[in-house]
Design a protein around this motif. Sequence first.
Motif, PDB file in Angstrom:
ATOM      1  N   THR A 154      40.192  36.869  37.329  1.00  0.00           N
ATOM      2  CA  THR A 154      40.070  35.911  36.502  1.00  0.00           C
ATOM      3  C   THR A 154      40.974  36.193  35.246  1.00  0.00           C
ATOM      4  N   GLU A 155      40.791  35.731  34.278  1.00  0.00           N
ATOM      5  CA  GLU A 155      41.615  36.020  33.105  1.00  0.00           C
ATOM      6  C   GLU A 155      41.788  37.435  32.657  1.00  0.00           C
ATOM      7  N   ASP A 156      40.799  38.266  32.840  1.00  0.00           N
ATOM      8  CA  ASP A 156      40.853  39.584  32.211  1.00  0.00           C
ATOM      9  C   ASP A 156      39.486  40.508  33.190  1.00  0.00           C
ATOM     10  N   THR A 157      39.157  39.867  34.143  1.00  0.00           N
ATOM     11  CA  THR A 157      38.246  40.581  34.968  1.00  0.00           C
ATOM     12  C   THR A 157      38.257  40.483  36.506  1.00  0.00           C
ATOM     13  N   VAL A 158      37.820  41.287  37.217  1.00  0.00           N
ATOM     14  CA  VAL A 158      38.051  41.186  38.767  1.00  0.00           C
ATOM     15  C   VAL A 158      36.693  41.047  39.286  1.00  0.00           C
ATOM     16  N   ARG A 159      36.495  40.046  40.189  1.00  0.00           N
ATOM     17  CA  ARG A 159      35.038  40.029  41.014  1.00  0.00           C
ATOM     18  C   ARG A 159      35.365  40.053  42.485  1.00  0.00           C
ATOM     19  N   GLU A 160      34.231  41.096  43.179  1.00  0.00           N
ATOM     20  CA  GLU A 160      34.061  41.090  44.354  1.00  0.00           C
ATOM     21  C   GLU A 160      33.821  40.122  44.990  1.00  0.00           C
ATOM     22  N   THR A 161      34.279  39.355  45.960  1.00  0.00           N
ATOM     23  CA  THR A 161      33.875  37.989  46.602  1.00  0.00           C
ATOM     24  C   THR A 161      33.711  38.067  48.212  1.00  0.00           C
ATOM     25  N   PRO A 162      32.793  37.892  48.751  1.00  0.00           N
ATOM     26  CA  PRO A 162      32.415  38.093  50.311  1.00  0.00           C
ATOM     27  C   PRO A 162      33.247  36.890  50.852  1.00  0.00           C
ATOM     28  N   VAL A 163      33.910  37.021  51.991  1.00  0.00           N
ATOM     29  CA  VAL A 163      34.660  35.930  52.695  1.00  0.00           C
ATOM     30  C   VAL A 163      34.394  36.060  53.980  1.00  0.00           C
ATOM     31  N   THR A 164      34.749  34.861  54.622  1.00  0.00           N
ATOM     32  CA  THR A 164      34.763  34.581  56.246  1.00  0.00           C
ATOM     33  C   THR A 164      36.013  34.527  56.619  1.00  0.00           C
TER      34      THR A 164
ATOM     35  N   GLY B 270      44.076  28.518  45.451  1.00  0.00           N
ATOM     36  CA  GLY B 270      44.308  28.766  44.016  1.00  0.00           C
ATOM     37  C   GLY B 270      43.844  29.936  43.431  1.00  0.00           C
ATOM     38  N   ALA B 271      42.831  30.442  44.160  1.00  0.00           N
ATOM     39  CA  ALA B 271      42.144  31.649  43.549  1.00  0.00           C
ATOM     40  C   ALA B 271      43.429  32.754  43.608  1.00  0.00           C
ATOM     41  N   LYS B 272      43.259  33.700  42.840  1.00  0.00           N
ATOM     42  CA  LYS B 272      44.172  34.977  42.413  1.00  0.00           C
ATOM     43  C   LYS B 272      43.475  35.779  43.219  1.00  0.00           C
ATOM     44  N   VAL B 273      44.084  36.604  44.197  1.00  0.00           N
ATOM     45  CA  VAL B 273      43.432  37.724  44.805  1.00  0.00           C
ATOM     46  C   VAL B 273      44.169  39.040  44.670  1.00  0.00           C
ATOM     47  N   VAL B 274      43.438  40.162  44.524  1.00  0.00           N
ATOM     48  CA  VAL B 274      44.346  41.531  44.096  1.00  0.00           C
ATOM     49  C   VAL B 274      44.934  41.739  45.621  1.00  0.00           C
ATOM     50  N   THR B 275      45.783  42.226  45.756  1.00  0.00           N
ATOM     51  CA  THR B 275      46.674  42.597  46.749  1.00  0.00           C
ATOM     52  C   THR B 275      46.970  44.072  46.826  1.00  0.00           C
ATOM     53  N   VAL B 276      47.155  44.863  45.944  1.00  0.00           N
ATOM     54  CA  VAL B 276      47.286  46.365  45.700  1.00  0.00           C
ATOM     55  C   VAL B 276      46.260  47.064  44.751  1.00  0.00           C
ATOM     56  N   GLY B 277      45.642  48.054  45.469  1.00  0.00           N
ATOM     57  CA  GLY B 277      44.632  48.727  44.652  1.00  0.00           C
ATOM     58  C   GLY B 277      43.260  48.168  44.512  1.00  0.00           C
ATOM     59  N   GLY B 278      43.017  47.315  45.542  1.00  0.00           N
ATOM     60  CA  GLY B 278      41.555  46.654  45.338  1.00  0.00           C
ATOM     61  C   GLY B 278      40.673  47.758  45.585  1.00  0.00           C
ATOM     62  N   TYR B 279      40.692  48.684  46.220  1.00  0.00           N
ATOM     63  CA  TYR B 279      39.639  49.860  46.720  1.00  0.00           C
ATOM     64  C   TYR B 279      39.306  50.371  45.473  1.00  0.00           C
ATOM     65  N   GLU B 280      40.131  50.619  44.585  1.00  0.00           N
ATOM     66  CA  GLU B 280      39.703  51.391  43.278  1.00  0.00           C
ATOM     67  C   GLU B 280      38.975  50.610  42.285  1.00  0.00           C
ATOM     68  N   LEU B 281      39.078  49.335  42.517  1.00  0.00           N
ATOM     69  CA  LEU B 281      38.446  48.409  41.556  1.00  0.00           C
ATOM     70  C   LEU B 281      36.855  48.121  41.752  1.00  0.00           C
TER      71      LEU B 281
END
Length: 105
Positions: A54-64, A82-93
């Motif tokens: 989001t603007e300044d946080t990240v949220r873990e979201t389950p997907v199928t 249109g959602a912005k997903v983290v593509t690098v470093g997600g495991y550290e968040l």
Amino acid sequence: NLIPVRLQVRQNSTLRSGMFLTAKIVVRVAKGAIMVPKEALLSRESKTVVMVATEDTVRETPVTTGAELDGLVEIRSGLSAGAKVVTVGGYELASDAKIKIEEKP
């Protein structure tokens, strides 16, 4: 995964018996499908998730997930277009971690 197939080849073809080839077979086309880079997918507690920024946080979201093609994976449920997903470093968040979004030039 390898799947044996049987091809019928024209007589004037350059393919010969015993030759190998690589092919992609499209079994369905999902118009308007949400696709994310394969690197965005994380495995957490037997679930597939993406980290949505989001603007300044990240949220873990389950997907199928669905089909995979050229490094992209179809998201069948759990993510809005249109959602912005983290593509690098997600495991550290962790979910609700503070982040700063840097757009690619």
